[in-house]
Design a protein around this motif. Structure first.
Motif, PDB file in Angstrom:
ATOM      1  N   MET A   1      35.875  -8.922   6.227  1.00 51.42           N
ATOM      2  CA  MET A   1      35.986 -10.059   7.112  1.00 51.42           C
ATOM      3  C   MET A   1      36.450 -11.266   6.307  1.00 51.42           C
ATOM      4  SD  MET A   1      32.028 -11.259   7.807  1.00 51.42           S
ATOM      5  CE  MET A   1      32.523 -12.289   9.121  1.00 51.42           C
ATOM      6  N   HIS A   2      37.007 -12.255   6.998  1.00 50.13           N
ATOM      7  CA  HIS A   2      37.492 -13.472   6.357  1.00 50.13           C
ATOM      8  C   HIS A   2      36.643 -14.645   6.841  1.00 50.13           C
ATOM      9  CE1 HIS A   2      41.030 -11.481   4.779  1.00 50.13           C
ATOM     10  NE2 HIS A   2      41.148 -10.892   5.977  1.00 50.13           N
ATOM     11  N   ALA A   3      36.088 -15.387   5.882  1.00 45.43           N
ATOM     12  CA  ALA A   3      35.309 -16.586   6.194  1.00 45.43           C
ATOM     13  C   ALA A   3      35.280 -17.482   4.970  1.00 45.43           C
ATOM     14  CB  ALA A   3      33.886 -16.199   6.594  1.00 45.43           C
TER      15      ALA A   3
ATOM     16  N   PHE B   1      28.513 -11.000   3.394  1.00 46.51           N
ATOM     17  CA  PHE B   1      28.543 -12.361   3.933  1.00 46.51           C
ATOM     18  C   PHE B   1      27.237 -12.576   4.689  1.00 46.51           C
ATOM     19  CE2 PHE B   1      30.183 -15.590   7.071  1.00 46.51           C
ATOM     20  CZ  PHE B   1      30.232 -16.618   6.150  1.00 46.51           C
ATOM     21  N   VAL B   2      26.284 -13.257   4.024  1.00 48.96           N
ATOM     22  CA  VAL B   2      24.915 -13.330   4.531  1.00 48.96           C
ATOM     23  C   VAL B   2      24.410 -14.774   4.625  1.00 48.96           C
ATOM     24  CG1 VAL B   2      24.328 -11.053   3.602  1.00 48.96           C
ATOM     25  CG2 VAL B   2      23.914 -13.087   2.218  1.00 48.96           C
ATOM     26  N   CYS B   3      23.371 -14.949   5.386  1.00 50.43           N
ATOM     27  CA  CYS B   3      22.686 -16.233   5.524  1.00 50.43           C
ATOM     28  C   CYS B   3      22.052 -16.617   4.187  1.00 50.43           C
ATOM     29  CB  CYS B   3      21.610 -16.120   6.607  1.00 50.43           C
ATOM     30  SG  CYS B   3      20.552 -17.578   6.746  1.00 50.43           S
ATOM     31  N   ALA B   4      22.226 -17.872   3.792  1.00 50.27           N
ATOM     32  CA  ALA B   4      21.672 -18.350   2.524  1.00 50.27           C
ATOM     33  C   ALA B   4      20.148 -18.384   2.535  1.00 50.27           C
ATOM     34  CB  ALA B   4      22.209 -19.746   2.229  1.00 50.27           C
TER      35      ALA B   4
ATOM     36  N   PRO C   1      23.106 -10.247   7.069  1.00 50.54           N
ATOM     37  CA  PRO C   1      24.560 -10.365   7.302  1.00 50.54           C
ATOM     38  C   PRO C   1      24.847 -11.002   8.660  1.00 50.54           C
ATOM     39  CG  PRO C   1      23.954  -8.124   6.657  1.00 50.54           C
ATOM     40  CD  PRO C   1      22.678  -8.861   6.923  1.00 50.54           C
ATOM     41  N   PHE C   2      25.926 -11.780   8.725  1.00 52.53           N
ATOM     42  CA  PHE C   2      26.305 -12.424   9.976  1.00 52.53           C
ATOM     43  C   PHE C   2      26.992 -11.472  10.939  1.00 52.53           C
ATOM     44  CE2 PHE C   2      26.355 -16.069   7.000  1.00 52.53           C
ATOM     45  CZ  PHE C   2      25.373 -16.822   7.608  1.00 52.53           C
ATOM     46  N   GLY C   3      27.714 -10.495  10.417  1.00 59.17           N
ATOM     47  CA  GLY C   3      28.504  -9.651  11.309  1.00 59.17           C
ATOM     48  C   GLY C   3      29.481 -10.525  12.063  1.00 59.17           C
ATOM     49  N   ASN C   4      29.439 -10.468  13.391  1.00 60.20           N
ATOM     50  CA  ASN C   4      30.312 -11.312  14.217  1.00 60.20           C
ATOM     51  C   ASN C   4      29.574 -12.518  14.783  1.00 60.20           C
ATOM     52  OD1 ASN C   4      32.577  -9.708  13.876  1.00 60.20           O
ATOM     53  ND2 ASN C   4      31.939  -8.310  15.501  1.00 60.20           N
TER      54      ASN C   4
ATOM     55  N   GLU D   1      26.749 -23.980   2.072  1.00 61.82           N
ATOM     56  CA  GLU D   1      26.109 -22.665   2.239  1.00 61.82           C
ATOM     57  C   GLU D   1      26.080 -22.282   3.717  1.00 61.82           C
ATOM     58  OE1 GLU D   1      24.963 -20.683  -0.150  1.00 61.82           O
ATOM     59  OE2 GLU D   1      25.295 -22.066  -1.798  1.00 61.82           O
ATOM     60  N   PRO D   2      26.311 -20.993   4.019  1.00 60.12           N
ATOM     61  CA  PRO D   2      26.248 -20.546   5.413  1.00 60.12           C
ATOM     62  C   PRO D   2      24.815 -20.166   5.817  1.00 60.12           C
ATOM     63  CG  PRO D   2      27.014 -18.757   4.032  1.00 60.12           C
ATOM     64  CD  PRO D   2      26.820 -19.933   3.132  1.00 60.12           C
ATOM     65  N   TYR D   3      24.438 -20.521   7.036  1.00 65.66           N
ATOM     66  CA  TYR D   3      23.108 -20.208   7.574  1.00 65.66           C
ATOM     67  C   TYR D   3      23.239 -19.621   8.971  1.00 65.66           C
ATOM     68  CZ  TYR D   3      21.184 -23.085   3.841  1.00 65.66           C
ATOM     69  OH  TYR D   3      20.841 -23.589   2.616  1.00 65.66           O
ATOM     70  N   CYS D   4      22.386 -18.659   9.283  1.00 65.83           N
ATOM     71  CA  CYS D   4      22.347 -18.148  10.651  1.00 65.83           C
ATOM     72  C   CYS D   4      21.787 -19.257  11.547  1.00 65.83           C
ATOM     73  CB  CYS D   4      21.496 -16.877  10.751  1.00 65.83           C
ATOM     74  SG  CYS D   4      19.734 -17.095  10.433  1.00 65.83           S
ATOM     75  N   GLU D   5      22.010 -19.148  12.824  1.00 63.60           N
ATOM     76  CA  GLU D   5      21.596 -20.207  13.745  1.00 63.60           C
ATOM     77  C   GLU D   5      20.087 -20.447  13.690  1.00 63.60           C
ATOM     78  OE1 GLU D   5      22.756 -21.935  18.061  1.00 63.60           O
ATOM     79  OE2 GLU D   5      23.054 -19.796  17.738  1.00 63.60           O
ATOM     80  N   LYS D   6      19.305 -19.386  13.646  1.00 61.70           N
ATOM     81  CA  LYS D   6      17.849 -19.508  13.616  1.00 61.70           C
ATOM     82  C   LYS D   6      17.385 -20.300  12.382  1.00 61.70           C
ATOM     83  CE  LYS D   6      13.686 -16.715  13.158  1.00 61.70           C
ATOM     84  NZ  LYS D   6      13.191 -15.398  12.797  1.00 61.70           N
TER      85      LYS D   6
END
Length: 106
Positions: free
Chosen positions: A1-3, A13-16, A21-24, A33-38
């Motif tokens: 994936m590209h991000a 590609f995972v939440c910090a 993993p974020f998946g889609n 840093e990337p974070y999941c919404e939660k």
């Protein structure tokens, strides 16, 4: 994936915060840093002191008594009348209308 201008294995590609993993799924950025919404909401959002839900962009809010409130959550702790734009009193960190300013049990 590209991000984030890089190519990732989908499992890399995972939440910090939680490492999932974020998946889609949607992700948010904070300090690069990337974070999941939660986790993003739990770590970085401003929460309403009345309902404990996030105060999001576009929400009407009030800052009073050292806290942030949705405009609909800033109510008298006794009778629940909305106090937005009204004179109010405070007891034990709770807003009170003039009628209940001297309430004993708050």
């Amino acid at each position: 994936m590209h991000a984030l201008r890089q190519t990732w294995h989908t499992t890399c590609f995972v939440c910090a915060a939680c490492g999932k993993p974020f998946g889609n799924s949607l992700f948010h950025m904070e300090d690069g840093e990337p974070y999941c919404e939660k986790d993003y909401i739990a770590l970085f959002s401003t929460k309403c002191h009345g309902c404990d839900f996030p105060v999001e962009a576009g929400d009407k809010f009030i800052e009073a008594l050292g806290h942030t409130w949705h405009d609909t959550c800033f109510v008298c702790a006794v009778c629940h009348v909305n106090l937005e734009g009204q004179p109010f009193y405070s007891k034990k960190d709770k807003p009170l209308c003039k009628k209940h300013a001297h309430a004993i049990n708050v």
